[in-house]
Design an enzyme around this catalytic site. Structure first.
Site, PDB file in Angstrom:
ATOM      1  CD  GLN A  93      -0.340   3.575   1.444  1.00 16.33           C
ATOM      2  OE1 GLN A  93      -0.485   3.854   0.267  1.00 16.33           O
ATOM      3  NE2 GLN A  93       0.806   3.731   2.086  1.00 16.33           N
ATOM      4  CD  GLU A 151       1.000   3.114  -3.823  1.00 20.59           C
ATOM      5  OE1 GLU A 151       0.170   2.935  -2.912  1.00 20.59           O
ATOM      6  OE2 GLU A 151       2.172   3.477  -3.596  1.00 20.59           O
TER       7      GLU A 151
HETATM    8 NI    NI Z   1       2.804   1.582   0.152  1.00 22.12          NI
END
Ligand code: NI
Length: 167
Positions: free
Chosen positions: A51, A134
């Site tokens: 991310q 995640e």
């Molecule tokens: Ni996420």
């Protein structure tokens, strides 16, 4: 420490498959610390390196009430899973979007900690959901991909529109 920019869906870089961390060195520990700071600043409970556009297998999370219990997973592997739970999920890469996703209720995960030491963790409920969410990021998968194509298209349109408006 430094705040890192977070990629927003549908950025194609979110679909990159991360590679294993070969050595837990000072550079990796700095990444862990920067990711933890970035996650807290964004008021999130989990963040994957993907991310922040670093394609290494590393996640940080903190599902505690007081936000003082950081958990670090380097090269996480799912050893076992069982049961089913459905929980509403959100994601710092998909701001403002929440929807229900079905995942395993209980998991066992093996990983390395911030010092490079191996550990095994049994997790259930919210923590199990968060770890699975995640870990998906590390394989290039965003939670909205569990939703219907119609919903995914709506979300893409909404986020693209919002990105244009904030330019
Ligand atoms: Ni996420």
């Amino acid at each position: 420490m430094a705040l890192l920019p977070i990629l927003h869906y549908p950025d194609p870089r979110l679909h990159t498959r991360a590679t294993e961390v070969t050595e837990v060195d000072a550079q990796i520990r700095k990444l862990v610390d920067d990711m933890a700071e970035t996650m807290r600043a964004a008021v999130g409970i989990g963040l994957a390196a993907t991310q922040v556009d670093v394609h290494k297998r590393l996640i940080v999370l903190d599902v505690s009430q007081d936000q003082q219990h950081l958990q670090v997973f380097i090269n996480p592997k799912l050893v076992s899973k069982d049961g089913i739970q459905e929980r509403e999920e959100g994601c710092l890469s998909v701001p403002g979007i929440y929807d229900r996703v079905t995942r395993a209720e209980r998991i066992v995960v093996e990983a390395l900690d911030r010092e490079g030491k191996p550990f095994t963790l049994e997790a259930e409920g919210l923590l199990a959901t968060c770890i699975q969410h995640e870990m998906d990021h590390l394989d290039g998968k965003v939670f909205v991909e569990y939703l219907s194509q119609l919903k995914q298209n709506r979300i893409k349109t909404k986020l693209r529109k919002r990105a244009r408006e904030t330019l």
